[in-house]
Design an enzyme around this catalytic site. Structure first.
Site, PDB file in Angstrom:
ATOM      1  N   CYS A   1      -0.577   4.089   2.079  1.00 40.36           N
ATOM      2  CA  CYS A   1      -0.433   3.882   3.526  1.00 40.36           C
ATOM      3  C   CYS A   1       0.991   4.143   3.997  1.00 40.36           C
ATOM      4  CB  CYS A   1      -0.806   2.447   3.898  1.00 40.36           C
ATOM      5  SG  CYS A   1      -2.390   1.879   3.275  1.00 40.36           S
ATOM      6  N   ASP A   2       1.970   3.649   3.227  1.00 45.41           N
ATOM      7  CA  ASP A   2       3.342   3.597   3.723  1.00 45.41           C
ATOM      8  C   ASP A   2       4.336   4.470   2.972  1.00 45.41           C
ATOM      9  OD1 ASP A   2       2.444   1.632   5.506  1.00 45.41           O
ATOM     10  OD2 ASP A   2       2.832   0.024   4.083  1.00 45.41           O
TER      11      ASP A   2
ATOM     12  N   CYS B   1       0.841  -1.199   0.000  1.00 43.56           N
ATOM     13  CA  CYS B   1       0.000   0.000   0.000  1.00 43.56           C
ATOM     14  C   CYS B   1       0.876   1.250   0.000  1.00 43.56           C
ATOM     15  CB  CYS B   1      -0.928   0.002   1.211  1.00 43.56           C
ATOM     16  SG  CYS B   1      -2.048   1.427   1.265  1.00 43.56           S
TER      17      CYS B   1
END
Length: 353
Positions: free
Chosen positions: A179-180, A176
């Site tokens: 997300c990261d 992701c």
């Protein structure tokens, strides 16, 4: 009540309403078990499941939540438990780990009266009311019945399981980018995305905000993405598309990823590609197998819901989180759909009374 029977050095833990012991020469107890019935059952353990539980528990409906025991190969808490740092969930300006966030959500669910059972639901029958479900290793026992079900089992990212992947998972490898991608270990470093569709192009574009360069590794000789997404990827000076290329191994210093072993499938030439981050963008598998063929899904297996709700094709069966969201797949959107499912289920149960 719970009764423990010791027989021939074996302990049997039984939930029962009636226990009749035959004469000792039979040396076998006869047990009548009680069928368990729940008003509402939540299956899942991520943001969607716990948000639904919090709303239902505060409405004094006393939900039962089955969080699973390594369900779909993931610990209770869902995919967030594999995320090291979360900086985009509102209310936590300093950030926190995925496990910390899920621990807090779980604690809040319990505080308001949710009963959490650490067992995996293995089978569900939606063909009649009340619904029936069975937990893992108990499929041949009497079913648990329930008036309503909220399915919030999520979706797991497809992975290649490369040599070295487990070593560097969340230490340079992620599924992701949104997300990261902003994590410090990726800033101003060369990064790589595997995939050739819209998601891959979109994630590569997103990562150019943080990485010094982004390699888009494509197995075929063309991108599958839409024309506009292809154009954006091909014209971005920070993105280099590597066609006809597969990844063979993830390499590093034992702590963090620093390179990938890649191969050109046309020339069979292998080389090392410097990359401090690898992001999979090859799709997700929604965890919907326990209701396969019983509720409407799309071609990829995601449960179809009525737009703006958690309602499915089966009244009383609700879907929340990534199990019905193939687009956003974020903790905050999962929590939002969990709220919707909790409110929809409460309304449904009220109308049944």
């Amino acid at each position: 009540m719970n009764i423990i029977i010791k027989q021939k050095n074996k302990l049997l833990n039984l939930q029962t309403t009636k226990l009749k012991l035959l004469p000792t020469f039979f040396n076998t107890p006869t047990i009548t078990t009680r069928m368990v019935h729940n008003k509402v059952t939540i299956i899942g353990s991520g943001p969607a499941a716990h948000t639904a539980a919090i709303y239902l528990a505060r409405a004094e409906i006393k939900p039962i939540l089955y969080e699973g025991m390594m369900a779909n190969g993931i610990a209770a808490g869902g995919q967030l438990t594999t995320t090291t740092e979360i900086e985009n969930f509102p209310g936590f300006p300093e950030g926190l780990t995925g496990s910390e966030l899920m621990d807090r959500m779980r604690e809040q669910s319990v505080k308001f009266g949710t009963t959490i059972i650490t067992e995996t639901v293995a089978k569900v029958d939606l063909s009649s009311r009340p619904f029936k479900l069975w937990t893992e290793f108990n499929e041949d026992q009497e079913p648990i019945t329930t008036d309503a079900i909220i399915l919030a089992t999520g979706a797991s990212a497809k992975r290649l399981h490369l040599p070295g992947e487990e070593t560097y998972w969340q230490q340079g490898i992620s599924a992701c980018a949104v997300c990261d991608g902003a994590v410090p270990i990726f800033r101003n470093k060369p990064l790589a995305v595997i995939g050739g569709g819209d998601s891959a192009c979109e994630e590569a574009q997103f990562l150019t905000k943080y990485g010094s360069k982004v390699y888009l590794i494509v197995r075929k000789d063309h991108l599958r993405a839409s024309t506009i997404m292809q154009k954006r990827a091909m014209t971005n000076p920070k993105i280099e598309v590597l066609f006809n290329t597969v990844t063979l191994e993830a390499k590093g210093d034992g702590k963090f990823l620093n390179s990938l072993r890649i191969k050109n499938v046309q020339t069979n030439q292998e080389s090392d590609l410097e990359a401090n981050g690898l992001f999979y963008a090859i799709g997700h598998n929604p965890a919907t197998s326990i209701v396969a063929g019983q509720v409407d899904t799309d071609a990829a297996g995601y449960i179809k819901t009525v737009p703006g709700s958690s309602l499915t094709s089966v009244p009383g069966f609700f879907a929340a989180g990534d199990v019905q969201d193939s687009r956003y797949r974020q903790a905050i959107t999962s929590a939002g759909s969990g709220c919707m499912a909790g409110l929809d289920a409460e309304k449904y149960l009220t109308e049944l009374e």
